[in-house]
Design a protein around this motif. Structure first.
Motif, PDB file in Angstrom:
ATOM      1  N   GLY A 142       0.816  -1.209   0.000  1.00 10.48           N
ATOM      2  CA  GLY A 142       0.000   0.000   0.000  1.00 10.48           C
ATOM      3  C   GLY A 142       0.850   1.259   0.000  1.00 10.48           C
ATOM      4  O   GLY A 142       0.576   2.219  -0.732  1.00 10.48           O
ATOM      5  N   PHE A 143       1.900   1.254   0.796  1.00 13.27           N
ATOM      6  CA  PHE A 143       2.775   2.423   0.885  1.00 13.27           C
ATOM      7  C   PHE A 143       3.468   2.701  -0.442  1.00 13.27           C
ATOM      8  O   PHE A 143       3.565   3.844  -0.884  1.00 13.27           O
ATOM      9  CB  PHE A 143       3.815   2.201   1.982  1.00 13.27           C
ATOM     10  CG  PHE A 143       4.791   3.336   2.137  1.00 13.27           C
ATOM     11  CD1 PHE A 143       4.437   4.488   2.806  1.00 13.27           C
ATOM     12  CD2 PHE A 143       6.063   3.252   1.589  1.00 13.27           C
ATOM     13  CE1 PHE A 143       5.339   5.539   2.938  1.00 13.27           C
ATOM     14  CE2 PHE A 143       6.962   4.288   1.714  1.00 13.27           C
ATOM     15  CZ  PHE A 143       6.606   5.436   2.397  1.00 13.27           C
ATOM     16  N   SER A 144       3.957   1.631  -1.101  1.00 13.65           N
ATOM     17  CA  SER A 144       4.716   1.822  -2.335  1.00 13.65           C
ATOM     18  C   SER A 144       3.826   2.307  -3.477  1.00 13.65           C
ATOM     19  O   SER A 144       4.260   3.112  -4.304  1.00 13.65           O
ATOM     20  CB  SER A 144       5.426   0.523  -2.733  1.00 13.65           C
ATOM     21  OG  SER A 144       4.506  -0.546  -2.865  1.00 13.65           O
ATOM     22  N   ILE A 145       2.563   1.817  -3.529  1.00 16.43           N
ATOM     23  CA  ILE A 145       1.642   2.301  -4.562  1.00 16.43           C
ATOM     24  C   ILE A 145       1.397   3.800  -4.386  1.00 16.43           C
ATOM     25  O   ILE A 145       1.431   4.584  -5.340  1.00 16.43           O
ATOM     26  CB  ILE A 145       0.313   1.531  -4.505  1.00 16.43           C
ATOM     27  CG1 ILE A 145       0.523   0.084  -4.971  1.00 16.43           C
ATOM     28  CG2 ILE A 145      -0.737   2.198  -5.393  1.00 16.43           C
ATOM     29  CD1 ILE A 145      -0.714  -0.766  -4.825  1.00 16.43           C
ATOM     30  N   ALA A 146       1.160   4.200  -3.142  1.00 18.09           N
ATOM     31  CA  ALA A 146       0.901   5.609  -2.867  1.00 18.09           C
ATOM     32  C   ALA A 146       2.166   6.456  -2.969  1.00 18.09           C
ATOM     33  O   ALA A 146       2.105   7.647  -3.287  1.00 18.09           O
ATOM     34  CB  ALA A 146       0.297   5.758  -1.474  1.00 18.09           C
ATOM     35  N   ALA A 147       3.328   5.836  -2.703  1.00 16.16           N
ATOM     36  CA  ALA A 147       4.588   6.577  -2.734  1.00 16.16           C
ATOM     37  C   ALA A 147       5.085   6.818  -4.152  1.00 16.16           C
ATOM     38  O   ALA A 147       5.972   7.650  -4.367  1.00 16.16           O
ATOM     39  CB  ALA A 147       5.663   5.837  -1.942  1.00 16.16           C
ATOM     40  N   GLY A 148       4.503   6.084  -5.125  1.00 19.71           N
ATOM     41  CA  GLY A 148       4.954   6.226  -6.507  1.00 19.71           C
ATOM     42  C   GLY A 148       4.989   7.664  -6.989  1.00 19.71           C
ATOM     43  O   GLY A 148       6.027   8.134  -7.481  1.00 19.71           O
ATOM     44  N   PRO A 149       3.887   8.407  -6.868  1.00 13.84           N
ATOM     45  CA  PRO A 149       3.922   9.807  -7.307  1.00 13.84           C
ATOM     46  C   PRO A 149       4.950  10.653  -6.556  1.00 13.84           C
ATOM     47  O   PRO A 149       5.572  11.548  -7.139  1.00 13.84           O
ATOM     48  CB  PRO A 149       2.493  10.290  -7.014  1.00 13.84           C
ATOM     49  CG  PRO A 149       1.665   9.055  -7.062  1.00 13.84           C
ATOM     50  CD  PRO A 149       2.528   7.972  -6.486  1.00 13.84           C
ATOM     51  N   LEU A 301       0.125  14.811  -2.882  1.00 13.13           N
ATOM     52  CA  LEU A 301      -0.253  13.418  -2.674  1.00 13.13           C
ATOM     53  C   LEU A 301       0.413  12.797  -1.445  1.00 13.13           C
ATOM     54  O   LEU A 301       0.170  11.639  -1.126  1.00 13.13           O
ATOM     55  CB  LEU A 301       0.096  12.592  -3.912  1.00 13.13           C
ATOM     56  CG  LEU A 301      -0.661  12.958  -5.195  1.00 13.13           C
ATOM     57  CD1 LEU A 301      -0.128  12.147  -6.368  1.00 13.13           C
ATOM     58  CD2 LEU A 301      -2.154  12.740  -5.032  1.00 13.13           C
ATOM     59  N   LEU A 302       1.262  13.575  -0.768  1.00 12.33           N
ATOM     60  CA  LEU A 302       1.995  13.052   0.387  1.00 12.33           C
ATOM     61  C   LEU A 302       1.085  12.544   1.507  1.00 12.33           C
ATOM     62  O   LEU A 302       1.359  11.491   2.096  1.00 12.33           O
ATOM     63  CB  LEU A 302       2.949  14.127   0.926  1.00 12.33           C
ATOM     64  CG  LEU A 302       3.899  13.689   2.051  1.00 12.33           C
ATOM     65  CD1 LEU A 302       4.771  12.532   1.587  1.00 12.33           C
ATOM     66  CD2 LEU A 302       4.768  14.860   2.493  1.00 12.33           C
ATOM     67  N   PRO A 303      -0.022  13.238   1.850  1.00 13.83           N
ATOM     68  CA  PRO A 303      -0.912  12.691   2.895  1.00 13.83           C
ATOM     69  C   PRO A 303      -1.432  11.301   2.553  1.00 13.83           C
ATOM     70  O   PRO A 303      -1.575  10.445   3.436  1.00 13.83           O
ATOM     71  CB  PRO A 303      -2.051  13.711   2.953  1.00 13.83           C
ATOM     72  CG  PRO A 303      -1.451  14.980   2.473  1.00 13.83           C
ATOM     73  CD  PRO A 303      -0.468  14.577   1.417  1.00 13.83           C
ATOM     74  N   LEU A 304      -1.714  11.059   1.288  1.00 13.36           N
ATOM     75  CA  LEU A 304      -2.167   9.739   0.861  1.00 13.36           C
ATOM     76  C   LEU A 304      -1.096   8.695   1.144  1.00 13.36           C
ATOM     77  O   LEU A 304      -1.384   7.603   1.664  1.00 13.36           O
ATOM     78  CB  LEU A 304      -2.486   9.781  -0.641  1.00 13.36           C
ATOM     79  CG  LEU A 304      -2.999   8.494  -1.280  1.00 13.36           C
ATOM     80  CD1 LEU A 304      -4.378   8.152  -0.761  1.00 13.36           C
ATOM     81  CD2 LEU A 304      -3.029   8.647  -2.790  1.00 13.36           C
ATOM     82  N   THR A 305       0.145   9.024   0.823  1.00 15.81           N
ATOM     83  CA  THR A 305       1.260   8.116   1.055  1.00 15.81           C
ATOM     84  C   THR A 305       1.426   7.801   2.536  1.00 15.81           C
ATOM     85  O   THR A 305       1.568   6.642   2.933  1.00 15.81           O
ATOM     86  CB  THR A 305       2.563   8.742   0.513  1.00 15.81           C
ATOM     87  OG1 THR A 305       2.383   9.080  -0.853  1.00 15.81           O
ATOM     88  CG2 THR A 305       3.728   7.796   0.664  1.00 15.81           C
ATOM     89  N   ILE A 306       1.411   8.840   3.370  1.00 17.70           N
ATOM     90  CA  ILE A 306       1.647   8.662   4.803  1.00 17.70           C
ATOM     91  C   ILE A 306       0.539   7.837   5.440  1.00 17.70           C
ATOM     92  O   ILE A 306       0.793   6.894   6.207  1.00 17.70           O
ATOM     93  CB  ILE A 306       1.760  10.034   5.499  1.00 17.70           C
ATOM     94  CG1 ILE A 306       3.015  10.766   4.999  1.00 17.70           C
ATOM     95  CG2 ILE A 306       1.809   9.864   7.013  1.00 17.70           C
ATOM     96  CD1 ILE A 306       3.122  12.193   5.509  1.00 17.70           C
ATOM     97  N   LEU A 307      -0.708   8.164   5.110  1.00 20.21           N
ATOM     98  CA  LEU A 307      -1.834   7.460   5.726  1.00 20.21           C
ATOM     99  C   LEU A 307      -1.877   5.992   5.337  1.00 20.21           C
ATOM    100  O   LEU A 307      -2.180   5.127   6.166  1.00 20.21           O
ATOM    101  CB  LEU A 307      -3.141   8.149   5.343  1.00 20.21           C
ATOM    102  CG  LEU A 307      -3.400   9.490   6.027  1.00 20.21           C
ATOM    103  CD1 LEU A 307      -4.624  10.167   5.426  1.00 20.21           C
ATOM    104  CD2 LEU A 307      -3.585   9.300   7.530  1.00 20.21           C
ATOM    105  N   ILE A 308      -1.568   5.686   4.087  1.00 21.80           N
ATOM    106  CA  ILE A 308      -1.572   4.282   3.666  1.00 21.80           C
ATOM    107  C   ILE A 308      -0.426   3.530   4.340  1.00 21.80           C
ATOM    108  O   ILE A 308      -0.600   2.409   4.823  1.00 21.80           O
ATOM    109  CB  ILE A 308      -1.463   4.174   2.132  1.00 21.80           C
ATOM    110  CG1 ILE A 308      -2.779   4.592   1.500  1.00 21.80           C
ATOM    111  CG2 ILE A 308      -1.112   2.753   1.712  1.00 21.80           C
ATOM    112  CD1 ILE A 308      -2.814   4.474   0.010  1.00 21.80           C
TER     113      ILE A 308
END
Length: 341
Positions: A142-149, A301-308
């Motif tokens: 989950g983190f890596s998918i969100a961290a992509g951007p 998009l950083l909040p998405l990355t952190i929360l996931i």
């Protein structure tokens, strides 16, 4: 396997999950630059993304069956080697054909590597530690998918789009070296009966044509849409009919008798449909229409990355304590509200 060896194997598998998922989403931010570099037409831009996703979807089942037949670790190493070489090809691409071909090969190698990484982890960790290992895998996924951007935005700001593919090479080499030195396939656990070539071709054909048709619904009239979808459905029906008649089928139909398994996959399919679609449309829209630079988009998009990343670990522990239906239902409800908002 000793405790000291388990954690390096876990690290290798987490690296694989990270680079594969980052690759699937970070490229979205690079599309405007790649379009300028190669003068890509609209359908070419689609295939830079869809080539990876369609190829991996078509070969996931086959990749798992190859692992059963020839050894999980061997298929993992082969798949990751192909992933590294295709990343190098993408990094050095000079035209649209090369970049799209590299992405298709990447998708194929991902289908070989990703299932094996999960299975290898389940084999090297004892039952009382598998929950922790799987929680880390889910969190990393989950983190890596969100961290992509985010990763893509940083690389595009400081370097260029080729760095997104170049970073896979050193990380991939590390991930190959660890299991190659530590993990040994168990010959007794293999099933050397991969003979269902016809089933493989029917499955690839049906999945490819179905996904290809969905991606081009806007380009054809209603009658042609129905005809194309009918062909893909017919191929899928032929596949299941064939699987019921062969001695060593590609797909064991008994798995469809497990209701929880079917339910979980349906939910995951819809969530991935929404999530991957969002991470494709949003970065391109923000760059092309609102002229927001990649680095700023990655920060948005950083909040998405952190929360996931953080939430996956906490939710994993919560699911272990309660019935999984409650978290799944709540998660779907929150996603519905968020999408409507």
């Amino acid at each position: 396997m000793s405790t000291t060896h388990r954690w390096p194997v876990l690290l290798a598998m987490l690296i694989v999950i990270f680079i594969a998922n980052v690759d699937a989403t970070a490229v979205n931010l690079a599309l405007p630059q790649m379009t300028t570099t190669f003068k890509l037409k609209d359908w070419m831009v689609e295939w830079v993304i869809n080539g990876y996703l369609i190829s991996s979807a078509c070969f996931f089942v086959i990749g798992g069956r190859l692992g059963d037949s020839f050894g999980k670790c061997k298929i993992f190493i082969i798949g990751l080697t192909i992933f590294i070489l295709s990343s190098l090809l993408a990094c050095l691409a000079t035209n649209s054909f090369e970049i799209i071909s590299a992405r298709i090969i990447q998708g194929f190698s991902f289908a070989l590597t990703y299932p094996m990484s999960i299975i290898i982890l389940s084999q090297v960790f004892p039952k009382n530690k598998q929950g922790l290992a799987m929680a880390l895998v889910v969190s990393a996924s989950g983190f890596s998918i969100a961290a992509g951007p985010m990763v893509g935005g940083l690389l595009l700001h400081w370097l260029n789009w080729r760095a997104i593919f170049a970073i896979n090479i050193p990380l991939g080499l590390i991930a190959i070296l660890i299991p190659w030195l530590i993990v040994k396939d168990n010959p007794e656990a293999r099933d050397n009966q991969f003979k269902d070539i016809t089933g493989s071709l029917l499955l690839i054909g049906s999945l490819f044509y179905f996904i290809y048709t969905l991606n081009h619904l806007a380009d054809v009239n209603t009658i042609k849409k129905i005809g194309q979808l009918s062909i893909s459905v017919a191929l899928l029906i032929c596949f299941f009919h064939h699987e019921g008649r062969v001695d060593h089928p590609l797909l064991n139909k008994k798995i469809f008798s497990h209701k929880n398994y079917i339910f979980a996959n349906i939910i995951r399919m819809f969530c991935q449909f929404i999530f991957i679609g969002l991470l494709f449309i949003l970065p391109v829209t923000l760059q092309n229409i609102y002229a927001i630079p990649p680095l700023k988009i990655s920060l948005l998009l950083l909040p998405l990355t952190i929360l996931i990343g953080i939430g996956s670990i906490g939710v994993g522990k919560w699911i272990a304590q309660v019935n999984s239906l409650l978290p799944v239902t709540l998660g779907c409800l929150v996603m519905l509200i968020a999408c409507m908002w």
